[in-house]
Write a protein that holds these residues in place. Structure first.
Motif, PDB file in Angstrom:
ATOM      1  N   GLY A 250      -2.359  10.970  -2.679  1.00 36.52           N
ATOM      2  CA  GLY A 250      -2.051   9.570  -2.371  1.00 36.52           C
ATOM      3  C   GLY A 250      -1.609   8.814  -3.612  1.00 36.52           C
ATOM      4  O   GLY A 250      -0.678   8.003  -3.568  1.00 36.52           O
TER       5      GLY A 250
ATOM      6  N   LEU B  78       1.868   9.925  -4.423  1.00 28.15           N
ATOM      7  CA  LEU B  78       2.829   9.277  -3.526  1.00 28.15           C
ATOM      8  C   LEU B  78       3.075   7.843  -3.966  1.00 28.15           C
ATOM      9  O   LEU B  78       4.213   7.371  -3.970  1.00 28.15           O
ATOM     10  CB  LEU B  78       2.330   9.316  -2.080  1.00 28.15           C
ATOM     11  N   SER B  79       2.023   7.162  -4.359  1.00 29.78           N
ATOM     12  CA  SER B  79       2.157   5.786  -4.833  1.00 29.78           C
ATOM     13  C   SER B  79       3.080   5.727  -6.053  1.00 29.78           C
ATOM     14  O   SER B  79       3.971   4.876  -6.139  1.00 29.78           O
ATOM     15  CB  SER B  79       0.779   5.221  -5.170  1.00 29.78           C
TER      16      SER B  79
ATOM     17  N   TRP C 262       4.300   0.329   2.082  1.00 27.86           N
ATOM     18  CA  TRP C 262       3.335   1.025   1.243  1.00 27.86           C
ATOM     19  C   TRP C 262       2.513   0.020   0.437  1.00 27.86           C
ATOM     20  O   TRP C 262       1.294   0.146   0.329  1.00 27.86           O
ATOM     21  CB  TRP C 262       4.031   2.013   0.320  1.00 27.86           C
TER      22      TRP C 262
ATOM     23  N   VAL D 205      -0.955   7.192   5.669  1.00 30.37           N
ATOM     24  CA  VAL D 205       0.115   7.952   4.995  1.00 30.37           C
ATOM     25  C   VAL D 205       1.080   8.510   6.037  1.00 30.37           C
ATOM     26  O   VAL D 205       2.297   8.497   5.834  1.00 30.37           O
ATOM     27  CB  VAL D 205      -0.470   9.061   4.101  1.00 30.37           C
TER      28      VAL D 205
ATOM     29  N   ILE E 279       3.585  14.351   0.558  1.00 29.48           N
ATOM     30  CA  ILE E 279       2.901  14.129   1.836  1.00 29.48           C
ATOM     31  C   ILE E 279       2.535  15.463   2.485  1.00 29.48           C
ATOM     32  O   ILE E 279       1.451  15.593   3.067  1.00 29.48           O
ATOM     33  CB  ILE E 279       3.757  13.258   2.777  1.00 29.48           C
TER      34      ILE E 279
ATOM     35  N   ARG F 212       5.128   8.009   6.355  1.00 32.38           N
ATOM     36  CA  ARG F 212       6.096   9.086   6.576  1.00 32.38           C
ATOM     37  C   ARG F 212       6.988   8.752   7.775  1.00 32.38           C
ATOM     38  O   ARG F 212       8.197   8.974   7.742  1.00 32.38           O
ATOM     39  CB  ARG F 212       5.395  10.420   6.802  1.00 32.38           C
TER      40      ARG F 212
END
Length: 157
Positions: A144, A147-148, A51, A89, A114, A93
């Motif tokens: 996004g 998720l970060s 990531w 992304v 996600i 996953r």
């Protein structure tokens, strides 16, 4: 009569199995065996490292499309950038799914994020739908970022 024929058929089948099994056991005991693909597979990069690499790349290649600062200059190019981001992304996953070192349920919070990103990415009609991708862009970007933050808070390694 039928009874006798049934026993003979079973006897013939049993003999055939013995012959096939014996033929399959041939070869030298010293013969080198090849390791299985799982045994030769190198451990991949940790998800957080993947990531971080992805975000480092996007920091220098986004050209303002994801955060919305330069969308008006190249709408079609920015729509493609958003699609590329969604693809990245999806790769993360996949890395999460393939990570053998995580406890069960570890990535469930990330999967929820996600899934929301995928929902927003699923609203455009397709690759040629510039307007759809640009409309979904703020929501995709927001997920996004979420998720970060999740990955930063759950580094695992």
């Amino acid at each position: 009569m039928t009874k006798g024929w049934g026993r003979e058929a079973v006897g013939v089948l049993l003999a055939a199995v013995v012959v096939v099994t014996a033929a399959g056991c041939g070869g030298s005991a010293d013969a080198e065996t090849k390791p299985t693909a799982a045994a030769t597979k190198k451990p991949g990069k940790p998800v957080k490292a993947r990531w971080d690499d992805t975000m480092e790349w996007w920091a220098t290649h986004d050209i303002g499309c994801l955060d919305g600062s330069a969308v008006a200059e190249d709408e079609e190019g920015c729509a493609i950038r958003v699609q590329d981001y969604v693809d990245d992304v999806r790769k993360i996953r996949g890395a999460m799914n393939a990570d053998p070192d995580v406890p069960k349920g570890f990535y469930s919070g990330a999967y929820v994020i996600i899934d929301r990103l995928e929902k927003f990415a699923g609203t455009p009609a397709g690759e040629g739908d510039t307007e759809g991708w640009l409309s979904a862009r703020p929501l995709i970007w927001m997920e996004g970022q979420a998720l970060s933050e999740w990955i930063e808070a759950h580094p695992l390694r």
